[in-house]
Write an enzyme that holds these catalytic residues in place. Structure first.
Site, PDB file in Angstrom:
ATOM      1  N   ARG A  75     -20.226 -33.486   4.082  1.00 48.08           N
ATOM      2  CA  ARG A  75     -19.680 -32.275   4.702  1.00 48.08           C
ATOM      3  C   ARG A  75     -18.935 -31.428   3.657  1.00 48.08           C
ATOM      4  O   ARG A  75     -18.216 -31.973   2.811  1.00 48.08           O
ATOM      5  CB  ARG A  75     -18.749 -32.644   5.858  1.00 48.08           C
ATOM      6  CG  ARG A  75     -19.473 -33.403   6.932  1.00 48.08           C
ATOM      7  CD  ARG A  75     -18.817 -33.448   8.280  1.00 48.08           C
ATOM      8  NE  ARG A  75     -19.604 -34.341   9.124  1.00 48.08           N
ATOM      9  CZ  ARG A  75     -20.772 -34.047   9.679  1.00 48.08           C
ATOM     10  NH1 ARG A  75     -21.283 -32.832   9.512  1.00 48.08           N
ATOM     11  NH2 ARG A  75     -21.444 -34.925  10.389  1.00 48.08           N
ATOM     12  N   ASP A  76     -19.123 -30.113   3.775  1.00 50.97           N
ATOM     13  CA  ASP A  76     -18.421 -29.197   2.885  1.00 50.97           C
ATOM     14  C   ASP A  76     -16.923 -29.243   3.187  1.00 50.97           C
ATOM     15  O   ASP A  76     -16.512 -29.301   4.350  1.00 50.97           O
ATOM     16  CB  ASP A  76     -18.953 -27.765   3.064  1.00 50.97           C
ATOM     17  CG  ASP A  76     -18.519 -26.842   1.940  1.00 50.97           C
ATOM     18  OD1 ASP A  76     -19.392 -26.442   1.144  1.00 50.97           O
ATOM     19  OD2 ASP A  76     -17.309 -26.508   1.877  1.00 50.97           O
ATOM     20  N   ILE A  77     -16.109 -29.203   2.162  1.00 47.77           N
ATOM     21  CA  ILE A  77     -14.659 -29.302   2.323  1.00 47.77           C
ATOM     22  C   ILE A  77     -14.077 -28.038   2.966  1.00 47.77           C
ATOM     23  O   ILE A  77     -12.990 -28.081   3.555  1.00 47.77           O
ATOM     24  CB  ILE A  77     -13.996 -29.599   0.953  1.00 47.77           C
ATOM     25  CG1 ILE A  77     -12.664 -30.296   1.138  1.00 47.77           C
ATOM     26  CG2 ILE A  77     -13.875 -28.337   0.112  1.00 47.77           C
ATOM     27  CD1 ILE A  77     -12.102 -30.886  -0.146  1.00 47.77           C
ATOM     28  N   ASN A  90     -26.863 -21.514  -3.994  1.00 49.87           N
ATOM     29  CA  ASN A  90     -26.325 -20.524  -4.914  1.00 49.87           C
ATOM     30  C   ASN A  90     -26.568 -20.989  -6.348  1.00 49.87           C
ATOM     31  O   ASN A  90     -26.372 -22.164  -6.658  1.00 49.87           O
ATOM     32  CB  ASN A  90     -24.822 -20.349  -4.681  1.00 49.87           C
ATOM     33  CG  ASN A  90     -24.523 -19.844  -3.280  1.00 49.87           C
ATOM     34  OD1 ASN A  90     -25.193 -18.946  -2.784  1.00 49.87           O
ATOM     35  ND2 ASN A  90     -23.532 -20.436  -2.626  1.00 49.87           N
ATOM     36  N   GLU A 103     -20.239 -22.110  -7.574  1.00 44.69           N
ATOM     37  CA  GLU A 103     -18.941 -22.615  -8.040  1.00 44.69           C
ATOM     38  C   GLU A 103     -19.074 -23.993  -8.666  1.00 44.69           C
ATOM     39  O   GLU A 103     -18.356 -24.313  -9.614  1.00 44.69           O
ATOM     40  CB  GLU A 103     -17.950 -22.654  -6.872  1.00 44.69           C
ATOM     41  CG  GLU A 103     -17.583 -21.258  -6.373  1.00 44.69           C
ATOM     42  CD  GLU A 103     -16.764 -21.292  -5.095  1.00 44.69           C
ATOM     43  OE1 GLU A 103     -16.349 -22.389  -4.664  1.00 44.69           O
ATOM     44  OE2 GLU A 103     -16.562 -20.205  -4.523  1.00 44.69           O
ATOM     45  N   HIS A 113     -27.034 -27.914  -5.296  1.00 43.43           N
ATOM     46  CA  HIS A 113     -26.724 -28.257  -3.904  1.00 43.43           C
ATOM     47  C   HIS A 113     -27.320 -27.218  -2.983  1.00 43.43           C
ATOM     48  O   HIS A 113     -27.393 -26.039  -3.326  1.00 43.43           O
ATOM     49  CB  HIS A 113     -25.212 -28.374  -3.665  1.00 43.43           C
ATOM     50  CG  HIS A 113     -24.398 -27.218  -4.145  1.00 43.43           C
ATOM     51  ND1 HIS A 113     -24.123 -26.991  -5.483  1.00 43.43           N
ATOM     52  CD2 HIS A 113     -23.801 -26.205  -3.479  1.00 43.43           C
ATOM     53  CE1 HIS A 113     -23.382 -25.910  -5.610  1.00 43.43           C
ATOM     54  NE2 HIS A 113     -23.182 -25.394  -4.405  1.00 43.43           N
ATOM     55  N   HIS A 132     -26.665 -25.737   0.786  1.00 41.07           N
ATOM     56  CA  HIS A 132     -25.781 -25.675   1.952  1.00 41.07           C
ATOM     57  C   HIS A 132     -26.665 -25.635   3.202  1.00 41.07           C
ATOM     58  O   HIS A 132     -27.546 -24.777   3.296  1.00 41.07           O
ATOM     59  CB  HIS A 132     -24.959 -24.390   1.953  1.00 41.07           C
ATOM     60  CG  HIS A 132     -24.023 -24.204   0.810  1.00 41.07           C
ATOM     61  ND1 HIS A 132     -22.663 -24.332   0.932  1.00 41.07           N
ATOM     62  CD2 HIS A 132     -24.246 -23.870  -0.492  1.00 41.07           C
ATOM     63  CE1 HIS A 132     -22.083 -24.072  -0.233  1.00 41.07           C
ATOM     64  NE2 HIS A 132     -23.017 -23.790  -1.112  1.00 41.07           N
TER      65      HIS A 132
END
Ligand code: DGP
Length: 123
Positions: free
Chosen positions: A33-35, A92, A100, A105, A107
């Site tokens: 899970r994304d933070i 991205n 970043e 990755h 999403h």
């Protein structure tokens, strides 16, 4: 080709140095899970190998890694229940892509209507 920095945050997650909320782990991929979730479902899917972005991955990953990664992305969508209502998969890359974390990755975003993909350009 951009070079891989093994001090990036996802490399540390893969080494177990930083905790994560795992959704799926396969031979060659990890999903967690994304933070900073931007939708009810926001999962990051990464290859376990040291690849910066899709260009790097597609050039250097083995067929087993590529197949595993594609299937892991699809399996996350199934596990998170977003297959039917729909989702967005975003990767991205680089400066213009505002990447970043320099480890490939994707999403997976879903669980609500996401609107159009991009805001109209202002310039
Ligand atoms: P990107 O701009 O595509 O590189 O997005 C990187 C994403 O990584 C961003 O949505 C926040 C997420 N993120 C950054 N640090 C961590 C972390 O330590 N743990 C988790 N789970 N996600 C992180």
């Amino acid at each position: 080709m951009r070079s891989y920095d093994d001090q990036n945050i996802f490399a540390k997650i893969l080494r177990g140095q930083i905790p994560n909320q795992t959704v799926l782990e396969t031979d060659h991929s990890l999903a967690f899970r994304d933070i900073q979730p931007q939708a009810p479902v926001h999962v990051l899917v990464i290859p376990k190998g040291p690849y910066v972005d899709f260009a790097h991955f597609s050039a250097e990953a083995s067929e087993a890694e590529v197949i595993d990664y594609m299937r892991a992305i699809a399996e996350v969508c199934r596990l998170e229940g977003v297959e039917e209502d729909g989702f967005r998969a975003i990767s991205n890359a680089g400066q213009n892509g505002v990447q970043e974390v320099p480890h490939l990755h994707v999403h997976i975003l879903g669980g609500r209507p996401l609107g159009r993909m991009l805001q109209p350009a202002s310039a």
